[in-house]
Design a protein around this motif. Structure first.
Motif, PDB file in Angstrom:
ATOM      1  N   LEU A   1      10.515   5.171  -3.016  1.00 26.91           N
ATOM      2  CA  LEU A   1      10.177   5.510  -1.639  1.00 26.91           C
ATOM      3  C   LEU A   1      11.113   6.588  -1.102  1.00 26.91           C
ATOM      4  O   LEU A   1      12.330   6.451  -1.132  1.00 26.91           O
ATOM      5  CB  LEU A   1      10.241   4.267  -0.750  1.00 26.91           C
ATOM      6  N   GLY A   2      10.521   7.658  -0.588  1.00 26.11           N
ATOM      7  CA  GLY A   2      11.306   8.768  -0.053  1.00 26.11           C
ATOM      8  C   GLY A   2      10.749  10.087  -0.551  1.00 26.11           C
ATOM      9  O   GLY A   2       9.592  10.190  -0.953  1.00 26.11           O
TER      10      GLY A   2
ATOM     11  N   LEU B   1       0.861  -1.176   0.000  1.00 28.25           N
ATOM     12  CA  LEU B   1       0.000   0.000   0.000  1.00 28.25           C
ATOM     13  C   LEU B   1       0.900   1.230   0.000  1.00 28.25           C
ATOM     14  O   LEU B   1       1.691   1.430   0.923  1.00 28.25           O
ATOM     15  CB  LEU B   1      -0.900  -0.010   1.231  1.00 28.25           C
ATOM     16  N   ILE B   2       0.792   2.037  -1.050  1.00 31.72           N
ATOM     17  CA  ILE B   2       1.693   3.169  -1.247  1.00 31.72           C
ATOM     18  C   ILE B   2       0.902   4.471  -1.273  1.00 31.72           C
ATOM     19  O   ILE B   2      -0.175   4.545  -1.881  1.00 31.72           O
ATOM     20  CB  ILE B   2       2.481   3.022  -2.565  1.00 31.72           C
ATOM     21  N   GLN B   3       1.469   5.472  -0.637  1.00 33.97           N
ATOM     22  CA  GLN B   3       0.828   6.782  -0.614  1.00 33.97           C
ATOM     23  C   GLN B   3       1.772   7.830  -1.205  1.00 33.97           C
ATOM     24  O   GLN B   3       2.936   7.925  -0.822  1.00 33.97           O
ATOM     25  CB  GLN B   3       0.467   7.160   0.825  1.00 33.97           C
ATOM     26  N   ILE B   4       1.269   8.601  -2.156  1.00 27.74           N
ATOM     27  CA  ILE B   4       1.996   9.739  -2.724  1.00 27.74           C
ATOM     28  C   ILE B   4       1.325  10.997  -2.194  1.00 27.74           C
ATOM     29  O   ILE B   4       0.128  11.185  -2.394  1.00 27.74           O
ATOM     30  CB  ILE B   4       1.959   9.718  -4.261  1.00 27.74           C
TER      31      ILE B   4
ATOM     32  N   LEU C   1      -2.364   3.913  -3.348  1.00 24.36           N
ATOM     33  CA  LEU C   1      -2.404   2.859  -4.353  1.00 24.36           C
ATOM     34  C   LEU C   1      -2.137   1.502  -3.726  1.00 24.36           C
ATOM     35  O   LEU C   1      -1.319   1.390  -2.816  1.00 24.36           O
ATOM     36  CB  LEU C   1      -1.329   3.105  -5.425  1.00 24.36           C
ATOM     37  N   LEU C   2      -2.795   0.483  -4.238  1.00 25.84           N
ATOM     38  CA  LEU C   2      -2.511  -0.897  -3.863  1.00 25.84           C
ATOM     39  C   LEU C   2      -1.759  -1.540  -5.016  1.00 25.84           C
ATOM     40  O   LEU C   2      -2.274  -1.633  -6.132  1.00 25.84           O
ATOM     41  CB  LEU C   2      -3.803  -1.662  -3.577  1.00 25.84           C
TER      42      LEU C   2
ATOM     43  N   GLY D   1       6.256  13.480  -1.080  1.00 30.29           N
ATOM     44  CA  GLY D   1       6.743  12.236  -0.501  1.00 30.29           C
ATOM     45  C   GLY D   1       6.032  11.009  -1.045  1.00 30.29           C
ATOM     46  O   GLY D   1       4.852  11.066  -1.400  1.00 30.29           O
ATOM     47  N   VAL D   2       6.762   9.906  -1.111  1.00 26.14           N
ATOM     48  CA  VAL D   2       6.189   8.605  -1.466  1.00 26.14           C
ATOM     49  C   VAL D   2       6.470   7.662  -0.304  1.00 26.14           C
ATOM     50  O   VAL D   2       7.629   7.411   0.035  1.00 26.14           O
ATOM     51  CB  VAL D   2       6.800   8.053  -2.766  1.00 26.14           C
ATOM     52  N   PHE D   3       5.411   7.155   0.338  1.00 26.07           N
ATOM     53  CA  PHE D   3       5.545   6.346   1.541  1.00 26.07           C
ATOM     54  C   PHE D   3       4.829   5.015   1.389  1.00 26.07           C
ATOM     55  O   PHE D   3       3.873   4.895   0.628  1.00 26.07           O
ATOM     56  CB  PHE D   3       4.952   7.073   2.758  1.00 26.07           C
ATOM     57  N   GLU D   4       5.295   4.031   2.132  1.00 28.48           N
ATOM     58  CA  GLU D   4       4.589   2.757   2.235  1.00 28.48           C
ATOM     59  C   GLU D   4       3.767   2.758   3.507  1.00 28.48           C
ATOM     60  O   GLU D   4       4.271   3.065   4.590  1.00 28.48           O
ATOM     61  CB  GLU D   4       5.568   1.581   2.255  1.00 28.48           C
ATOM     62  N   LEU D   5       2.488   2.431   3.389  1.00 33.64           N
ATOM     63  CA  LEU D   5       1.615   2.304   4.550  1.00 33.64           C
ATOM     64  C   LEU D   5       1.688   0.860   5.023  1.00 33.64           C
ATOM     65  O   LEU D   5       1.182  -0.052   4.365  1.00 33.64           O
ATOM     66  CB  LEU D   5       0.170   2.678   4.196  1.00 33.64           C
TER      67      LEU D   5
END
Length: 232
Positions: free
Chosen positions: A72-73, A4-7, A57-58, A95-99
């Motif tokens: 990521l970062g 699960l990724i968040q931008i 996003l999944l 930022g691009v993070f993993e939830l």
């Protein structure tokens, strides 16, 4: 494997929201090129058209970890504001993070229990005297639905499965919303400096290609000057 990724624009200004939308396009193109399946499960629109405050996003693939190494970062876009032409700032971070830690609920029809019952209310003798209604229960979550739309028990069973699946999957959304609240710091703590990726210009080039003609010309001039000096 699923991620699960968040931008996110990190509650940045409108320019950062514009960058999120542009980065999302590049991100999805590269995901497609790497045979990574994706699903946009949440998006928060920005303050202007074609901008995004954040998107979740999944991702599904065996090669997700390798793909995310270059994403990521913090992401830096260098360029003049497309909204405030006279703005002096030229560096914009998102930022691009993993939830992590989100427990995904899977729906399996084998885990559904069915009970028949007489339909309730008006509908004639057949509806009231025959067990055509269906109560379906998803055992792992305890969610259940009662369906009596049709006089056909088989049809009601099909409807109950569809409605129960929708109800169970809603739990994913509830968990996601809770998780997003807990990780709201991602929006507040977009790291500045040491960006994992840098983009330049309004066309959002993936790589900055510096014009080298001037350097080459100066190099040739210096070589020619040195050569003349050697002759003298």
């Amino acid at each position: 494997m699923e991620k699960l990724i968040q931008i996110t624009s990190g509650r940045g200004p409108l320019e950062c929201q514009w960058v999120v939308a542009k980065v999302l396009k590049v991100f999805l193109e590269e995901a497609k090129d790497n045979n990574i399946d994706y699903e946009i499960i949440h998006r928060e629109n920005g303050d202007e058209n074609l901008t995004l405050k954040s998107v979740t996003l999944l991702l599904k693939s065996k090669n997700i970890n390798e793909f995310l190494k270059s994403w990521l970062g913090s992401i830096l876009w260098t360029g003049k504001s497309t909204f405030r032409k006279l703005h002096k700032r030229s560096n914009w971070f998102i930022g691009v993070f993993e939830l992590e830690g989100l427990e995904k609920i899977n729906f399996n029809e084998r885990e559904v229990q069915f009970q028949t019952a007489r339909s309730q209310g008006s509908g004639g003798q057949n509806v009231n005297k025959v067990n055509t209604a269906i109560r379906a229960t998803h055992v792992p979550t305890g969610q259940s639905v009662f369906v009596q739309d049709s006089r056909s028990q088989l049809e009601n069973k099909k409807l109950s499965i569809a409605r129960l699946k929708e109800k169970v999957l809603e739990q994913n959304i509830i968990q996601l919303q809770k998780r997003m609240q807990e990780t709201w710091n991602n929006h507040l703590n977009v790291q500045r400096g040491n960006p994992i990726r840098i983009f330049w210009g309004t066309d959002f080039k993936k790589n900055h290609q510096e014009k080298s003609f001037k350097k080459e010309r100066n190099k040739l001039k210096n070589e020619l000057k040195n050569y003349k000096n050697d002759l003298n």
